[in-house]
Design a protein around this motif. Structure first.
Motif, PDB file in Angstrom:
ATOM      1  N   ALA A   1      -1.395 -16.177  10.694  1.00 47.71           N
ATOM      2  CA  ALA A   1      -1.306 -15.663  12.062  1.00 47.71           C
ATOM      3  C   ALA A   1      -2.470 -14.712  12.345  1.00 47.71           C
ATOM      4  O   ALA A   1      -3.053 -14.735  13.433  1.00 47.71           O
ATOM      5  CB  ALA A   1       0.024 -14.955  12.271  1.00 47.71           C
ATOM      6  N   LEU A   2      -2.827 -13.904  11.362  1.00 48.25           N
ATOM      7  CA  LEU A   2      -3.966 -12.987  11.519  1.00 48.25           C
ATOM      8  C   LEU A   2      -5.280 -13.758  11.589  1.00 48.25           C
ATOM      9  O   LEU A   2      -6.197 -13.350  12.305  1.00 48.25           O
ATOM     10  CB  LEU A   2      -3.994 -11.969  10.386  1.00 48.25           C
ATOM     11  N   TRP A   3      -5.381 -14.864  10.868  1.00 46.43           N
ATOM     12  CA  TRP A   3      -6.583 -15.701  10.962  1.00 46.43           C
ATOM     13  C   TRP A   3      -6.752 -16.227  12.383  1.00 46.43           C
ATOM     14  O   TRP A   3      -7.836 -16.188  12.940  1.00 46.43           O
ATOM     15  CB  TRP A   3      -6.482 -16.878   9.997  1.00 46.43           C
ATOM     16  N   VAL A   4      -5.671 -16.718  12.954  1.00 47.15           N
ATOM     17  CA  VAL A   4      -5.721 -17.263  14.318  1.00 47.15           C
ATOM     18  C   VAL A   4      -6.063 -16.146  15.310  1.00 47.15           C
ATOM     19  O   VAL A   4      -6.911 -16.322  16.187  1.00 47.15           O
ATOM     20  CB  VAL A   4      -4.389 -17.942  14.690  1.00 47.15           C
ATOM     21  N   LEU A   5      -5.419 -15.005  15.153  1.00 46.10           N
ATOM     22  CA  LEU A   5      -5.707 -13.873  16.034  1.00 46.10           C
ATOM     23  C   LEU A   5      -7.161 -13.430  15.887  1.00 46.10           C
ATOM     24  O   LEU A   5      -7.841 -13.166  16.885  1.00 46.10           O
ATOM     25  CB  LEU A   5      -4.763 -12.704  15.739  1.00 46.10           C
ATOM     26  N   GLY A   6      -7.647 -13.357  14.667  1.00 44.76           N
ATOM     27  CA  GLY A   6      -9.037 -12.974  14.431  1.00 44.76           C
ATOM     28  C   GLY A   6     -10.005 -13.949  15.072  1.00 44.76           C
ATOM     29  O   GLY A   6     -11.015 -13.555  15.671  1.00 44.76           O
TER      30      GLY A   6
ATOM     31  N   HIS B   1     -10.966 -15.126   5.013  1.00 43.97           N
ATOM     32  CA  HIS B   1     -11.909 -15.604   6.034  1.00 43.97           C
ATOM     33  C   HIS B   1     -13.347 -15.475   5.547  1.00 43.97           C
ATOM     34  O   HIS B   1     -14.154 -16.392   5.697  1.00 43.97           O
ATOM     35  CB  HIS B   1     -11.719 -14.826   7.338  1.00 43.97           C
ATOM     36  N   GLN B   2     -13.678 -14.338   4.965  1.00 48.58           N
ATOM     37  CA  GLN B   2     -15.033 -14.123   4.478  1.00 48.58           C
ATOM     38  C   GLN B   2     -15.384 -15.062   3.325  1.00 48.58           C
ATOM     39  O   GLN B   2     -16.519 -15.533   3.233  1.00 48.58           O
ATOM     40  CB  GLN B   2     -15.221 -12.663   4.046  1.00 48.58           C
ATOM     41  N   MET B   3     -14.424 -15.348   2.467  1.00 47.49           N
ATOM     42  CA  MET B   3     -14.675 -16.272   1.363  1.00 47.49           C
ATOM     43  C   MET B   3     -14.976 -17.675   1.887  1.00 47.49           C
ATOM     44  O   MET B   3     -15.909 -18.331   1.424  1.00 47.49           O
ATOM     45  CB  MET B   3     -13.477 -16.297   0.410  1.00 47.49           C
ATOM     46  N   VAL B   4     -14.191 -18.128   2.862  1.00 46.76           N
ATOM     47  CA  VAL B   4     -14.430 -19.441   3.459  1.00 46.76           C
ATOM     48  C   VAL B   4     -15.773 -19.455   4.174  1.00 46.76           C
ATOM     49  O   VAL B   4     -16.573 -20.386   4.017  1.00 46.76           O
ATOM     50  CB  VAL B   4     -13.280 -19.823   4.422  1.00 46.76           C
ATOM     51  N   LYS B   5     -16.046 -18.429   4.935  1.00 43.95           N
ATOM     52  CA  LYS B   5     -17.297 -18.345   5.689  1.00 43.95           C
ATOM     53  C   LYS B   5     -18.503 -18.370   4.750  1.00 43.95           C
ATOM     54  O   LYS B   5     -19.458 -19.114   4.982  1.00 43.95           O
ATOM     55  CB  LYS B   5     -17.292 -17.057   6.517  1.00 43.95           C
ATOM     56  N   GLN B   6     -18.458 -17.573   3.693  1.00 49.62           N
ATOM     57  CA  GLN B   6     -19.582 -17.520   2.755  1.00 49.62           C
ATOM     58  C   GLN B   6     -19.723 -18.832   1.985  1.00 49.62           C
ATOM     59  O   GLN B   6     -20.839 -19.257   1.688  1.00 49.62           O
ATOM     60  CB  GLN B   6     -19.412 -16.354   1.787  1.00 49.62           C
ATOM     61  N   ALA B   7     -18.621 -19.468   1.647  1.00 49.92           N
ATOM     62  CA  ALA B   7     -18.689 -20.731   0.923  1.00 49.92           C
ATOM     63  C   ALA B   7     -19.284 -21.829   1.790  1.00 49.92           C
ATOM     64  O   ALA B   7     -20.054 -22.668   1.308  1.00 49.92           O
ATOM     65  CB  ALA B   7     -17.301 -21.138   0.447  1.00 49.92           C
TER      66      ALA B   7
END
Length: 88
Positions: free
Chosen positions: A17-22, A73-79
């Motif tokens: 839910a926080l991912w979607v909100l972010g 989120h940052q791990m996915v983004k950096q990967a």
């Protein structure tokens, strides 16, 4: 170290839910990027406390849920970006 071990299972639903909100906040021009983490932290603590009770454990789990969401989120983004995003 697995942060999910420290997060109460009741709070696991907050992470997506926080991912979607972010993501929604990131698309909103009126919200500066630096403020997104603070909004997510506030929402996580508030929703967690209202849902699971006002306690020290609730506060810590709210903070941990926000941390897991941002870290994930940052791990996915950096990967996904990989080394192609390095500044020269």
């Amino acid at each position: 170290m697995n942060l999910l071990e420290y997060l109460n299972q009741n709070y696991l639903m907050l992470v997506p839910a926080l991912w979607v909100l972010g993501f929604a906040l990131k698309q909103t021009p009126a919200i500066p990027n630096w403020m997104i983490i603070w909004v997510l932290l506030f929402v996580s603590i508030t929703v967690g406390s209202l849902t699971f009770g006002f306690s020290y454990e609730g506060l810590i789990n709210g903070i941990t849920a926000a941390g897991v969401a941002v870290l994930g989120h940052q791990m996915v983004k950096q990967a996904l970006l990989g080394s192609g995003s390095r500044k020269k």
